[in-house]
Scaffold this active site. Structure first.
Site, PDB file in Angstrom:
ATOM      1  N   ASP A 136       0.836  -1.193   0.000  1.00  0.00           N
ATOM      2  CA  ASP A 136       0.000   0.000   0.000  1.00  0.00           C
ATOM      3  C   ASP A 136       0.876   1.251   0.000  1.00  0.00           C
ATOM      4  OD1 ASP A 136      -2.513  -1.116  -0.054  1.00  0.00           O
ATOM      5  OD2 ASP A 136      -2.717  -1.202   2.118  1.00  0.00           O
ATOM      6  N   MET A 137       0.334   2.338  -0.566  1.00  0.00           N
ATOM      7  CA  MET A 137       1.029   3.621  -0.515  1.00  0.00           C
ATOM      8  C   MET A 137       0.328   4.482   0.528  1.00  0.00           C
ATOM      9  SD  MET A 137       3.742   4.875  -1.731  1.00  0.00           S
ATOM     10  CE  MET A 137       4.079   4.021  -3.272  1.00  0.00           C
ATOM     11  N   GLN A 165      -0.349   6.922  -6.630  1.00  0.00           N
ATOM     12  CA  GLN A 165      -1.456   7.844  -6.374  1.00  0.00           C
ATOM     13  C   GLN A 165      -1.466   8.981  -7.404  1.00  0.00           C
ATOM     14  OE1 GLN A 165      -1.735   8.486  -1.814  1.00  0.00           O
ATOM     15  NE2 GLN A 165       0.426   8.038  -2.184  1.00  0.00           N
ATOM     16  N   ARG A 187      -1.201  -0.901  -8.897  1.00  0.00           N
ATOM     17  CA  ARG A 187      -2.538  -0.425  -8.509  1.00  0.00           C
ATOM     18  C   ARG A 187      -2.563   1.094  -8.583  1.00  0.00           C
ATOM     19  NH1 ARG A 187      -3.906  -1.455  -2.520  1.00  0.00           N
ATOM     20  NH2 ARG A 187      -3.991  -3.642  -3.161  1.00  0.00           N
ATOM     21  N   LYS A 190      -6.498   7.275  -6.673  1.00  0.00           N
ATOM     22  CA  LYS A 190      -6.435   8.732  -6.612  1.00  0.00           C
ATOM     23  C   LYS A 190      -5.560   9.171  -5.436  1.00  0.00           C
ATOM     24  CE  LYS A 190     -10.909   9.645  -8.776  1.00  0.00           C
ATOM     25  NZ  LYS A 190     -12.202  10.367  -8.652  1.00  0.00           N
ATOM     26  N   GLY A 191      -5.678   8.481  -4.301  1.00  0.00           N
ATOM     27  CA  GLY A 191      -4.893   8.812  -3.123  1.00  0.00           C
ATOM     28  C   GLY A 191      -5.774   9.241  -1.972  1.00  0.00           C
ATOM     29  N   THR A 229     -10.724   2.312  -8.462  1.00  0.00           N
ATOM     30  CA  THR A 229     -11.585   3.494  -8.458  1.00  0.00           C
ATOM     31  C   THR A 229     -13.038   3.053  -8.345  1.00  0.00           C
ATOM     32  OG1 THR A 229     -12.242   5.496  -9.668  1.00  0.00           O
ATOM     33  CG2 THR A 229     -11.768   3.544 -10.980  1.00  0.00           C
ATOM     34  N   HIS A 230     -13.875   3.965  -7.801  1.00  0.00           N
ATOM     35  CA  HIS A 230     -15.318   3.737  -7.765  1.00  0.00           C
ATOM     36  C   HIS A 230     -16.031   4.698  -8.712  1.00  0.00           C
ATOM     37  CE1 HIS A 230     -13.581   2.829  -3.738  1.00  0.00           C
ATOM     38  NE2 HIS A 230     -14.176   1.693  -3.975  1.00  0.00           N
TER      39      HIS A 230
END
Length: 311
Positions: A136-137, A165, A187, A190-191, A229-230
């Site tokens: 993960d970032m 991101q 992956r 957006k962040g 993304t959603h």
């Protein structure tokens, strides 16, 4: 942006955290986005998702550990998680996501080496179980050391995924580098953190535009895009780009968080797309919940009312 920064700042408040953890209403809200507090909760959720044709990436919640022993305990917890997923026959559809600060990255000058050692252990456990891990970032300061760790470990663990991101200005350069690596799992998000203004795009439109530019680069290269993304517009753009570049559903995937747009997750899976759901579990849910609320103002207002009512 002001609202988002305010909510994210609350993630660091011990007083608010105590109030939230003691609020039944807030805990109920957390249940929308978090599988539960135990390993059994996580396994049950992954199994249900698999039955619905959805993959999963499981996050053992926790970040910013304050002692090397705690970082080691988190790494061991991932080992137990991976062993259990293997025993349950779920590693064909489930992988794990790891926050570097949960395994020691923030522990001073030795933090990067400690995190790398713990992440290497998790990668080895994932491979033994028949699956992979993704880094993960997190906050802006973690980006450079996280990518350094990923670069070193991918030589031994090529399945290790990374997160980039689009909110950060540097990301387009990072995307170009990783998009050129055959099979690299990237992956794109957006962040969910609040970077310094000079390092980030400042409006939603600019963040979205950067996301699309990054999608173009990823879809055109030999890496494996993981489109997280959603946003219906970005999902449609990603599908169009995948088609334009001759990508089959198996060589890219869509990712969404647990509890967000479940009907859309199932719709995409029904269209033949691979959809992976981010499944967090554990007792350290407060910070994760605040980042989800920062993305959804209506939920944040509900949580604030519940805390004010309690106090």
């Amino acid at each position: 942006m002001v609202f988002r920064r305010t909510v994210l700042a609350a993630a660091g408040s011990g007083r608010l955290r105590s109030a939230a953890e003691g609020s039944g209403a807030t805990r109920a809200l957390a249940g929308r986005f978090i599988a539960g507090e135990t390993l059994d909760d996580a396994v049950r959720t992954v199994r249900a998702l698999a039955a619905a044709g959805l993959s999963a990436t499981v996050d053992h919640l926790g970040e910013d550990v304050d002692h090397p022993a705690r970082a080691g305990a988190v790494a061991r917890a991932y080992g137990v998680l991976l062993e259990r997923l293997g025993e349950e026959g779920l590693t064909g559809t489930a992988e794990v996501s790891v926050k570097p600060t949960a395994v020691g990255l923030g522990l001073g000058g030795e933090g990067e080496a400690l995190a790398e050692e713990n992440i290497a252990r998790i990668c080895a456990a994932a491979e033994e179980a028949g699956t992979t891990a993704t880094l993960d970032m997190e906050a802006e300061w973690t980006v450079a050391p996280t990518l350094r760790i990923a670069d070193r470990l991918r030589a031994r663990h090529p399945g290790l995924g990374i997160v980039l991101q689009s909110r950060l200005r540097r990301t387009e350069d990072d995307v170009r580098r990783y998009a050129a690596l055959p099979g690299a799992r990237v992956r794109l998000v957006k962040g969910a953190y609040a970077p310094s203004p000079d390092a980030a795009h400042r409006t939603r439109g600019a963040v979205d535009a950067a996301y699309v530019r990054c999608l173009h680069t990823l879809m055109a290269g030999p890496a494996r895009p993981l489109v997280a993304t959603h946003d219906p517009r970005l999902i449609a753009i990603a599908r169009t780009l995948a088609l334009r570049h001759g990508r089959a559903p198996g060589d890219h995937e869509f990712q969404m968080v647990y509890g967000a747009r479940p009907a859309e997750q199932e719709r995409l899976a029904g269209l033949g797309e691979r959809v992976r759901v981010y499944v967090p579990y554990g007792r350290e849910w407060y910070g994760y919940l605040l980042r989800r609320l920062a993305e959804r103002p209506a939920y944040a207002a509900f949580a604030a009312r519940s805390l004010l009512t309690r106090s």
